[in-house]
Design an enzyme around this catalytic site. Structure first.
Site, short mmCIF file in Angstrom:
data_model
loop_
_atom_site.label_atom_id
_atom_site.label_comp_id
_atom_site.label_asym_id
_atom_site.label_seq_id
_atom_site.Cartn_x
_atom_site.Cartn_y
_atom_site.Cartn_z
N CYS A 56 0.83 -1.22 0.00
CA CYS A 56 0.00 0.00 0.00
C CYS A 56 0.86 1.27 0.00
O CYS A 56 0.33 2.37 -0.09
CB CYS A 56 -0.89 0.00 1.23
SG CYS A 56 0.08 -0.03 2.74
N ASP A 58 2.87 2.08 2.62
CA ASP A 58 3.22 2.46 4.00
C ASP A 58 4.56 1.83 4.38
O ASP A 58 4.88 0.71 3.97
CB ASP A 58 2.16 1.94 4.99
CG ASP A 58 0.85 2.70 4.86
OD1 ASP A 58 0.88 3.82 4.31
OD2 ASP A 58 -0.18 2.17 5.30
N CYS A 81 -1.56 3.58 8.84
CA CYS A 81 -2.84 3.85 9.52
C CYS A 81 -2.90 3.15 10.88
O CYS A 81 -1.94 2.49 11.30
CB CYS A 81 -3.97 3.35 8.64
SG CYS A 81 -3.90 1.57 8.40
N CYS A 125 -1.12 -5.52 6.35
CA CYS A 125 -0.45 -4.78 7.43
C CYS A 125 0.39 -5.75 8.26
O CYS A 125 1.49 -5.40 8.70
CB CYS A 125 -1.47 -4.09 8.33
SG CYS A 125 -2.67 -3.06 7.49
FE1 FES Z 1 -0.76 -0.03 4.61
FE2 FES Z 1 -1.66 -1.14 6.79
S1 FES Z 1 -2.79 0.07 5.38
S2 FES Z 1 0.27 -1.39 5.89
#
Ligand code: FES
Length: 154
Positions: A56, A58, A81, A125
């Site tokens: 995503c 992150d 998040c 995640c």
């Molecule tokens: Fe990207 Fe959790 S929404 S790692």
């Protein structure tokens, strides 16, 4: 003063509503680690550092303090998040006090089980947290093999 009280009441109502919505999707474990994340931060002069970026986009970072091949301390940071923070927090709790070899076996399945499940769209995640942990442990093992390189990584 009345305005302030109204604002405070509105804020509390909004938070209650958000929590009610979250409880429809997430377990109490996820919500607990989301609201009270453990081991947040960065260990000074760590013996191992791991970073990873998930599908995503992150990113997560974990830092380790290890003695006699056992994890004494582990911290995490993420720009992700609440779910990402919750699984990062749970992963540090799972890894703490384990030996390096034991911690290397922590999988995203173990993390999902420890938080009592994640919705399908957030299972990645847990992948991010387990990959970050492995990267930190591999970095520690590399530093142990070639300690002269550690100072150049900071
Ligand atoms: Fe990207 Fe959790 S929404 S790692």
């Amino acid at each position: 003063m009345d305005d302030e009280m109204f604002d405070q009441a509105s804020l509390e109502r909004l938070q209650r509503e958000m929590l009610e919505e979250a409880r429809k999707i997430y377990s109490e474990k996820v919500i607990d680690h989301w609201l009270n994340p453990r081991n947040v931060g960065r260990i000074e002069e760590p013996q191992g550092v791991g970073r990873a970026t998930g599908i995503c986009g992150d990113t997560m970072e974990m830092t380790l303090r290890i003695r006699n091949d056992r994890i004494l301390d582990i911290n995490f940071l993420t720009e992700g998040c609440g779910t990402t923070a919750a699984v990062g927090s749970m992963t540090t709790e799972l890894a703490k006090r384990k030996t390096v070899q034991e911690a290397l076996k922590i999988s995203s399945k173990d993390i999902i089980a420890a938080v009592e499940g994640l919705p399908p769209e957030h299972r990645h995640c847990a992948d991010l947290a387990s990959i970050t942990l492995k990267n930190a442990l591999l970095d520690y093992l590399e530093n142990r093999r070639e300690p002269w390189k550690l100072s150049y990584k900071k």
